[in-house]
Design an enzyme around this catalytic site. Sequence first.
Site, PDB file in Angstrom:
ATOM      1  N   ALA A 107       0.803  -1.217   0.000  1.00 35.39           N
ATOM      2  CA  ALA A 107       0.000   0.000   0.000  1.00 35.39           C
ATOM      3  C   ALA A 107       0.837   1.268   0.000  1.00 35.39           C
ATOM      4  O   ALA A 107       0.405   2.304  -0.509  1.00 35.39           O
ATOM      5  CB  ALA A 107      -0.931  -0.004   1.212  1.00 35.39           C
ATOM      6  N   THR A 150       0.324   5.412  -1.773  1.00 33.65           N
ATOM      7  CA  THR A 150      -0.066   6.541  -0.924  1.00 33.65           C
ATOM      8  C   THR A 150       0.217   7.880  -1.580  1.00 33.65           C
ATOM      9  O   THR A 150      -0.519   8.850  -1.371  1.00 33.65           O
ATOM     10  CB  THR A 150       0.642   6.471   0.441  1.00 33.65           C
ATOM     11  N   GLN A 184       0.384  -6.376  -3.702  1.00 41.88           N
ATOM     12  CA  GLN A 184      -0.756  -6.533  -2.797  1.00 41.88           C
ATOM     13  C   GLN A 184      -1.859  -5.545  -3.136  1.00 41.88           C
ATOM     14  O   GLN A 184      -2.999  -5.716  -2.696  1.00 41.88           O
ATOM     15  CB  GLN A 184      -0.310  -6.285  -1.348  1.00 41.88           C
ATOM     16  N   ASP A 225      -5.587  -1.574  -6.739  1.00 41.55           N
ATOM     17  CA  ASP A 225      -6.045  -0.354  -7.410  1.00 41.55           C
ATOM     18  C   ASP A 225      -5.763  -0.305  -8.904  1.00 41.55           C
ATOM     19  O   ASP A 225      -6.241   0.577  -9.601  1.00 41.55           O
ATOM     20  CB  ASP A 225      -5.428   0.880  -6.742  1.00 41.55           C
ATOM     21  N   HIS A 260      -3.615  -9.979  -4.532  1.00 37.94           N
ATOM     22  CA  HIS A 260      -4.866  -9.888  -3.775  1.00 37.94           C
ATOM     23  C   HIS A 260      -6.044  -9.459  -4.641  1.00 37.94           C
ATOM     24  O   HIS A 260      -7.060  -9.005  -4.122  1.00 37.94           O
ATOM     25  CB  HIS A 260      -4.697  -8.925  -2.595  1.00 37.94           C
ATOM     26  N   CYS A 275     -19.576 -12.962 -11.389  1.00 36.61           N
ATOM     27  CA  CYS A 275     -20.719 -13.721 -10.882  1.00 36.61           C
ATOM     28  C   CYS A 275     -20.235 -15.062 -10.326  1.00 36.61           C
ATOM     29  O   CYS A 275     -19.629 -15.844 -11.064  1.00 36.61           O
ATOM     30  CB  CYS A 275     -21.729 -13.953 -11.994  1.00 36.61           C
ATOM     31  N   THR A 333       5.612  -2.061   1.857  1.00 35.59           N
ATOM     32  CA  THR A 333       4.754  -3.069   2.486  1.00 35.59           C
ATOM     33  C   THR A 333       5.290  -3.429   3.856  1.00 35.59           C
ATOM     34  O   THR A 333       6.505  -3.561   4.045  1.00 35.59           O
ATOM     35  CB  THR A 333       4.611  -4.334   1.628  1.00 35.59           C
ATOM     36  N   ASN A 350      11.017   0.741   2.901  1.00 37.05           N
ATOM     37  CA  ASN A 350       9.726   0.917   3.562  1.00 37.05           C
ATOM     38  C   ASN A 350       9.833   2.064   4.561  1.00 37.05           C
ATOM     39  O   ASN A 350      10.914   2.346   5.083  1.00 37.05           O
ATOM     40  CB  ASN A 350       9.295  -0.367   4.277  1.00 37.05           C
TER      41      ASN A 350
END
Length: 247
Positions: free
Chosen positions: A24, A28, A104, A107, A122, A130, A191, A217
């Site tokens: 993530a 950011t 991960q 987006d 992910h 469906c 991460t 990180n």
Amino acid sequence: MVQQLKRIAEKLQQANSIAVLTGAGVSTASGIPDFRSSQGLWTENHAREYYMSNRYFYKDPEDFWDKYKSIFRLKLLKNYQPNHVHDFLKKLEDHAKDVAVITQNVDGLHQLSGSSRVIEYHGTLNQATCPACGTSYSLDYVMAYDIPHCQESGCGDVLKPDVVLFGDMITAHDQAEAVIDKAEVLLVMGTSLFVTPFNLLPEYAAYLGKLDTIMINGEPTDKDYLFDYVVHDDLSRTVKELNKLME
């Protein structure tokens, strides 16, 4: 710090094949909140893990979709654009590097930046499927309805998002390991390596013992000991420095 960044830049320049793990923190700078950091949204209410589970989807799909759209801010998703961290990875690829991104993030910004090899570990926010007939639908369709249903004749089931929910099986792990098998460098960016089994991938690289491993990180992780090079600093600032060193 400067000498370490120089060594990292050299390793990236020398490598022909680079496996990149992103979390993530990479997004950011595009305005997307880091859900998993010490200040992330997931820390605000741990019940989100229950509501974002496949168990809750099948229990109450209507309420699930209401909470899902709110938590992941789906109305804003198309407003987000790749940032210079995404562009840095694309630039590595443009310089005749074999770069595979294992992310991960859900987006889709790595693909939007032009990266050609992206494993969405992910899943993705940009699609829903469906569960009954397997028909896939776009984000535009999903956002057109409060509760998106399948439009196939005789079906009508509530769609399930293509994000990996809590309780879902991870299907990309073997593919990710295969990428690491062929890499010369493992670059991990943004991460916390908190989530299993994603956090087993650096352990797999360490087990192989043939890769240069780099962690960048904003804060320490429990897996830092696995890496040859560790940088704890703002990811955007670090990438800008690396970009200068590699010009």
